[in-house]
Design a protein around this motif. Structure first.
Motif, PDB file in Angstrom:
ATOM      1  N   LEU A  83     -52.800  26.249 -12.361  1.00  0.00           N
ATOM      2  CA  LEU A  83     -53.160  25.695 -11.351  1.00  0.00           C
ATOM      3  C   LEU A  83     -54.300  24.712 -11.038  1.00  0.00           C
ATOM      4  CD1 LEU A  83     -52.524  25.539  -8.631  1.00  0.00           C
ATOM      5  CD2 LEU A  83     -54.466  27.896  -7.889  1.00  0.00           C
ATOM      6  N   ALA A  84     -55.306  24.983 -12.310  1.00  0.00           N
ATOM      7  CA  ALA A  84     -56.542  24.374 -12.290  1.00  0.00           C
ATOM      8  C   ALA A  84     -55.924  22.824 -12.931  1.00  0.00           C
ATOM      9  CB  ALA A  84     -57.447  24.958 -13.159  1.00  0.00           C
ATOM     10  N   ALA A  85     -55.064  22.720 -13.962  1.00  0.00           N
ATOM     11  CA  ALA A  85     -54.415  22.059 -14.315  1.00  0.00           C
ATOM     12  C   ALA A  85     -53.592  20.764 -13.610  1.00  0.00           C
ATOM     13  CB  ALA A  85     -53.704  21.829 -15.546  1.00  0.00           C
ATOM     14  N   TYR A  86     -53.494  21.357 -13.002  1.00  0.00           N
ATOM     15  CA  TYR A  86     -52.213  21.158 -11.414  1.00  0.00           C
ATOM     16  C   TYR A  86     -52.858  20.296 -10.168  1.00  0.00           C
ATOM     17  CZ  TYR A  86     -49.406  19.747  -7.386  1.00  0.00           C
ATOM     18  OH  TYR A  86     -48.841  18.876  -6.391  1.00  0.00           O
ATOM     19  N   ASN A  87     -54.022  20.964  -9.771  1.00  0.00           N
ATOM     20  CA  ASN A  87     -54.892  20.503  -8.955  1.00  0.00           C
ATOM     21  C   ASN A  87     -55.821  18.961  -9.335  1.00  0.00           C
ATOM     22  OD1 ASN A  87     -54.649  21.732  -6.871  1.00  0.00           O
ATOM     23  ND2 ASN A  87     -55.739  23.409  -7.642  1.00  0.00           N
ATOM     24  N   THR A  88     -55.829  19.119 -10.952  1.00  0.00           N
ATOM     25  CA  THR A  88     -56.635  17.608 -11.497  1.00  0.00           C
ATOM     26  C   THR A  88     -56.079  16.606 -11.564  1.00  0.00           C
ATOM     27  OG1 THR A  88     -58.038  19.244 -12.963  1.00  0.00           O
ATOM     28  CG2 THR A  88     -57.953  17.526 -13.977  1.00  0.00           C
ATOM     29  N   GLN A  89     -54.315  16.750 -12.005  1.00  0.00           N
ATOM     30  CA  GLN A  89     -53.510  15.629 -11.671  1.00  0.00           C
ATOM     31  C   GLN A  89     -53.222  15.051 -10.738  1.00  0.00           C
ATOM     32  OE1 GLN A  89     -50.379  15.282 -10.843  1.00  0.00           O
ATOM     33  NE2 GLN A  89     -50.153  17.386 -10.494  1.00  0.00           N
ATOM     34  N   ASP A  90     -53.341  15.947 -10.006  1.00  0.00           N
ATOM     35  CA  ASP A  90     -52.904  15.854  -8.598  1.00  0.00           C
ATOM     36  C   ASP A  90     -54.313  15.030  -7.569  1.00  0.00           C
ATOM     37  OD1 ASP A  90     -51.261  15.760  -5.987  1.00  0.00           O
ATOM     38  OD2 ASP A  90     -52.994  17.612  -5.626  1.00  0.00           O
ATOM     39  N   THR A  91     -55.068  14.800  -8.638  1.00  0.00           N
ATOM     40  CA  THR A  91     -56.607  14.064  -7.838  1.00  0.00           C
ATOM     41  C   THR A  91     -55.652  12.684  -7.706  1.00  0.00           C
ATOM     42  OG1 THR A  91     -57.713  14.125  -9.220  1.00  0.00           O
ATOM     43  CG2 THR A  91     -57.976  16.320  -7.407  1.00  0.00           C
ATOM     44  N   PHE A  92     -55.251  11.907  -9.196  1.00  0.00           N
ATOM     45  CA  PHE A  92     -55.646  11.246  -9.613  1.00  0.00           C
ATOM     46  C   PHE A  92     -53.591  10.200  -8.777  1.00  0.00           C
ATOM     47  CE2 PHE A  92     -56.839  12.313 -13.235  1.00  0.00           C
ATOM     48  CZ  PHE A  92     -58.057  11.928 -13.957  1.00  0.00           C
ATOM     49  N   SER A  93     -53.373  10.941  -8.005  1.00  0.00           N
ATOM     50  CA  SER A  93     -52.253  10.324  -7.513  1.00  0.00           C
ATOM     51  C   SER A  93     -52.833   8.781  -6.071  1.00  0.00           C
ATOM     52  CB  SER A  93     -51.838  11.816  -6.640  1.00  0.00           C
ATOM     53  OG  SER A  93     -52.207  12.539  -5.501  1.00  0.00           O
ATOM     54  N   VAL A  94     -53.454   9.485  -5.681  1.00  0.00           N
ATOM     55  CA  VAL A  94     -53.779   8.337  -4.909  1.00  0.00           C
ATOM     56  C   VAL A  94     -54.265   6.809  -5.930  1.00  0.00           C
ATOM     57  CG1 VAL A  94     -54.990  10.443  -3.658  1.00  0.00           C
ATOM     58  CG2 VAL A  94     -56.635   9.029  -4.984  1.00  0.00           C
ATOM     59  N   PHE A  95     -54.088   6.916  -7.124  1.00  0.00           N
ATOM     60  CA  PHE A  95     -54.908   5.675  -7.455  1.00  0.00           C
ATOM     61  C   PHE A  95     -53.142   4.919  -7.790  1.00  0.00           C
ATOM     62  CE2 PHE A  95     -58.029   8.373  -8.642  1.00  0.00           C
ATOM     63  CZ  PHE A  95     -59.217   8.076  -7.685  1.00  0.00           C
ATOM     64  N   SER A  96     -53.457   3.753  -7.769  1.00  0.00           N
ATOM     65  CA  SER A  96     -51.698   2.974  -8.198  1.00  0.00           C
ATOM     66  C   SER A  96     -51.769   3.214  -9.678  1.00  0.00           C
ATOM     67  CB  SER A  96     -52.731   1.812  -7.749  1.00  0.00           C
ATOM     68  OG  SER A  96     -53.781   1.287  -8.906  1.00  0.00           O
ATOM     69  N   PHE A  97     -52.172   3.544 -10.899  1.00  0.00           N
ATOM     70  CA  PHE A  97     -51.624   3.308 -11.730  1.00  0.00           C
ATOM     71  C   PHE A  97     -50.853   4.872 -12.183  1.00  0.00           C
ATOM     72  CE2 PHE A  97     -56.053   5.052 -12.140  1.00  0.00           C
ATOM     73  CZ  PHE A  97     -56.051   6.843 -12.162  1.00  0.00           C
ATOM     74  N   TYR A  98     -51.094   5.466 -10.964  1.00  0.00           N
ATOM     75  CA  TYR A  98     -49.886   6.976 -11.061  1.00  0.00           C
ATOM     76  C   TYR A  98     -48.926   7.049 -11.005  1.00  0.00           C
ATOM     77  CZ  TYR A  98     -49.025  11.930 -10.540  1.00  0.00           C
ATOM     78  OH  TYR A  98     -48.953  12.825 -10.575  1.00  0.00           O
ATOM     79  N   THR A  99     -48.326   7.203 -12.176  1.00  0.00           N
ATOM     80  CA  THR A  99     -47.014   7.465 -12.334  1.00  0.00           C
ATOM     81  C   THR A  99     -46.279   9.063 -12.852  1.00  0.00           C
ATOM     82  OG1 THR A  99     -47.060   7.018 -15.046  1.00  0.00           O
ATOM     83  CG2 THR A  99     -46.784   5.199 -12.391  1.00  0.00           C
ATOM     84  N   THR A 100     -45.364   9.173 -13.203  1.00  0.00           N
ATOM     85  CA  THR A 100     -44.748  11.100 -13.453  1.00  0.00           C
ATOM     86  C   THR A 100     -45.407  11.159 -14.479  1.00  0.00           C
ATOM     87  OG1 THR A 100     -42.700  10.503 -12.196  1.00  0.00           O
ATOM     88  CG2 THR A 100     -43.290  11.931 -14.232  1.00  0.00           C
ATOM     89  N   SER A 101     -45.865   9.702 -15.753  1.00  0.00           N
ATOM     90  CA  SER A 101     -45.929  10.120 -17.209  1.00  0.00           C
ATOM     91  C   SER A 101     -47.805  10.742 -17.343  1.00  0.00           C
ATOM     92  CB  SER A 101     -45.860   8.933 -17.440  1.00  0.00           C
ATOM     93  OG  SER A 101     -46.575   8.001 -17.124  1.00  0.00           O
ATOM     94  N   THR A 102     -48.680  10.442 -15.425  1.00  0.00           N
ATOM     95  CA  THR A 102     -50.100  10.409 -15.763  1.00  0.00           C
ATOM     96  C   THR A 102     -49.667  12.282 -15.254  1.00  0.00           C
ATOM     97  OG1 THR A 102     -49.992   8.754 -13.786  1.00  0.00           O
ATOM     98  CG2 THR A 102     -51.836  10.156 -13.916  1.00  0.00           C
ATOM     99  N   ARG A 103     -48.806  13.304 -15.055  1.00  0.00           N
ATOM    100  CA  ARG A 103     -49.566  14.034 -15.028  1.00  0.00           C
ATOM    101  C   ARG A 103     -49.304  14.451 -16.612  1.00  0.00           C
ATOM    102  NH1 ARG A 103     -46.688  17.748 -11.166  1.00  0.00           N
ATOM    103  NH2 ARG A 103     -46.180  17.075  -9.094  1.00  0.00           N
ATOM    104  N   TYR A 104     -48.450  14.264 -17.216  1.00  0.00           N
ATOM    105  CA  TYR A 104     -48.590  14.848 -19.156  1.00  0.00           C
ATOM    106  C   TYR A 104     -49.931  14.057 -19.732  1.00  0.00           C
ATOM    107  CZ  TYR A 104     -43.426  16.249 -17.367  1.00  0.00           C
ATOM    108  OH  TYR A 104     -42.781  16.131 -17.027  1.00  0.00           O
ATOM    109  N   ILE A 105     -50.275  12.924 -19.411  1.00  0.00           N
ATOM    110  CA  ILE A 105     -51.345  12.307 -19.787  1.00  0.00           C
ATOM    111  C   ILE A 105     -52.873  13.606 -19.964  1.00  0.00           C
ATOM    112  CG2 ILE A 105     -53.421  10.237 -20.033  1.00  0.00           C
ATOM    113  CD1 ILE A 105     -50.108   8.718 -19.702  1.00  0.00           C
ATOM    114  N   VAL A 106     -52.854  13.081 -18.489  1.00  0.00           N
ATOM    115  CA  VAL A 106     -53.683  14.384 -18.020  1.00  0.00           C
ATOM    116  C   VAL A 106     -54.026  15.624 -18.543  1.00  0.00           C
ATOM    117  CG1 VAL A 106     -55.375  15.569 -15.852  1.00  0.00           C
ATOM    118  CG2 VAL A 106     -54.287  13.298 -15.567  1.00  0.00           C
ATOM    119  N   GLY A 107     -52.816  16.430 -18.119  1.00  0.00           N
ATOM    120  CA  GLY A 107     -52.320  17.942 -18.875  1.00  0.00           C
ATOM    121  C   GLY A 107     -52.331  17.545 -21.006  1.00  0.00           C
TER     122      GLY A 107
END
Length: 470
Positions: free
Chosen positions: A165-189
């Motif tokens: 859950l901590a990992a999910y919440n962390t990547q979720d905070t990047f979703s408001v930025f224009s550079f966010y894509t599906t691959s951002t989840r995996y990079i943050v993870g």
């Protein structure tokens, strides 16, 4: 497949949080401990602050402050931001009031479970200590099987539930930025997993040192920014507190749909945030080198207050004082970042993202700290280096996976597992109230006599301990 698993988890979790299970257990236990110990969380708050600064007898051992920072690292995490946001959006402003109530009552529960962990802690061959609920289940009530079950649930809660859950919440905070894509989840993870592996592969002492530095710094910065937002919108003080208290006591709305009410979300997210009564923090408390078990009980009581009354309130005030209305569709990162953008401009969402990253990182390593003691308990010996390396790598992999799961699965899994910990631990500490109360009375009597309290087990009617012999 995942949707079926999520459906099953959601059904069980929903049942456990009906009024007659987890919330009732937590509230009644908190009231019971508060009355039995004469409202110690209010009487001895100042003493809890003083005790934190004490040095360990053995300078190589974990200090009270070090144990506090490990437990606070686990408590102060993404739940303080995302959990509060979810509670506000789905339960209304009144959920914050019930989070406060959960913390005030939970302080007494935290004292009892951490004092018991100190009384029944075990000794390493080199003299350091370890322990937790599994050990007082085994030694105080003679139920090793229950301790094994609790250890398994705790490992699942922290390595699977909370860390994913901590990992999910962390990547979720990047979703408001224009550079966010599906691959951002995996990079943050991947980044989180690498940093996590660096710490856990270095062992427990490295975990303690990292959290001792990061937790105070990030906590002070976060509260300071929230105070800035409050100061900028000081004219909203009456309206904000009117919302909180008005919604908290809207009984028609509460009992018209309890499972989605402010009480339910306040208790559920309050538990996720401060963990009082779950039996997690005692695993850190048992490692502290103190002269009396009650000292560490007071320290862990303080940790609950830091988490909920300070950090969670900071998030709630940042959001509510911004004037942005909470809505169900914005639950999570979206609401917090929208509120901080309104109050602080483009700096707001960036600050929240940085704060979540720091909170998540310390949460990950604080959570992991608890699991190694449980592994030792299950195996009844010190695990081999190969086994521990494999376990740490598996825990690292789950951090990576957590960034890619769905929001529903992440939250429901954490809610379910934390509920199981409460159901096991709280009845046990109620049964074992007497040793904790005796320890508190002994502590206060020695303080009144002008002594530095020193605990001797046999003088308090306790046997079968590794420590406290003389």
């Amino acid at each position: 497949m995942l949707s079926n698993i999520n459906s099953i988890i959601n059904t069980i979790s929903g049942f456990l949080y009906e009024p007659y299970v987890v919330p009732l257990i937590l509230v009644l236990a908190g009231i019971f401990f508060t009355i039995r110990m004469n409202f110690l969380q209010f009487r001895l708050f100042g003493e809890s602050v003083r005790v934190v600064s004490e040095k360990p007898v053995n300078l190589e051992s974990t200090s009270s402050f070090g144990a506090l920072m490990v437990s606070t690292a686990s408590r102060v995490g993404t739940g303080n931001i995302m959990g509060v946001s979810t509670a506000l959006c789905l339960g209304g402003a009144g959920a914050i009031f019930w989070m406060w109530v959960t913390a005030l009552l939970g302080g007494a529960s935290a004292f009892v479970e951490s004092t018991l962990a100190q009384i029944y802690k075990k000794r390493y061959s080199q003299g350091h200590s370890y322990g937790g609920p599994s050990y007082y289940m085994q030694d105080a009530i003679g139920q090793r099987w229950l301790g094994i079950i609790f250890s398994i649930v705790l490992i699942l809660t922290y390595v699977v539930g909370y860390n994913m859950l901590a990992a999910y919440n962390t990547q979720d905070t990047f979703s408001v930025f224009s550079f966010y894509t599906t691959s951002t989840r995996y990079i943050v993870g991947a980044v989180l997993a690498i940093l996590f592996a660096f710490c856990v592969l270095g062992g427990g002492r490295r975990l303690t040192k990292v959290t001792e530095v990061l937790v105070p710094v990030m906590g002070v910065m976060y509260v300071a920014v929230s105070l800035v937002v409050v100061a900028m919108n000081i004219q909203r003080v009456p309206a904000v507190f009117g919302m909180i208290f008005g919604s908290a006591f809207d009984f028609k709305a509460i009992f018209g749909g309890f499972t989605g009410s402010c009480i339910m979300y306040g208790i559920k997210r309050g538990l996720y945030s401060n963990e009082a009564g779950m039996g997690s923090a005692p695993n850190a408390a048992a490692a502290a080198d103190v002269s009396h078990p009650a000292k560490q009980g007071l320290v862990q009581m303080l940790s609950v207050f830091i988490d909920t009354l300070l950090i969670c309130s900071a998030t709630a005030f940042m959001c509510l004082f911004s004037g942005v209305e909470p809505t169900a569709s914005a639950a999570g990162a979206a609401y917090v970042q929208s509120a901080t953008r309104t109050a602080l401009g483009d700096f707001g969402p960036l600050f929240v993202t940085v704060a979540v990253c720091l909170f998540a990182f310390t949460t990950l390593i604080g959570n992991y700290y608890y699991t190694e003691g449980c592994l030792r308990f299950i195996l009844n010996r010190e695990p081999s280096k190969i086994f521990m390396t494999c376990f740490r790598l598996f825990a690292t992999f789950l951090v990576f996976i957590g960034a890619a799961v769905s929001a529903g699965l992440a939250w429901d899994t954490a809610d379910l597992l934390q509920a199981l910990m409460v159901i096991i631990n709280v009845p046990v500490i109620v049964i074992l109230t007497k040793p904790a109360i005796n320890a508190l009375k002994d502590y206060e009597a020695q303080k009144k006599a002008g002594k530095n309290p020193i605990y001797i087990a046999k003088n308090n009617g306790v046997e079968n301990t590794d420590f406290w012999k003389n």
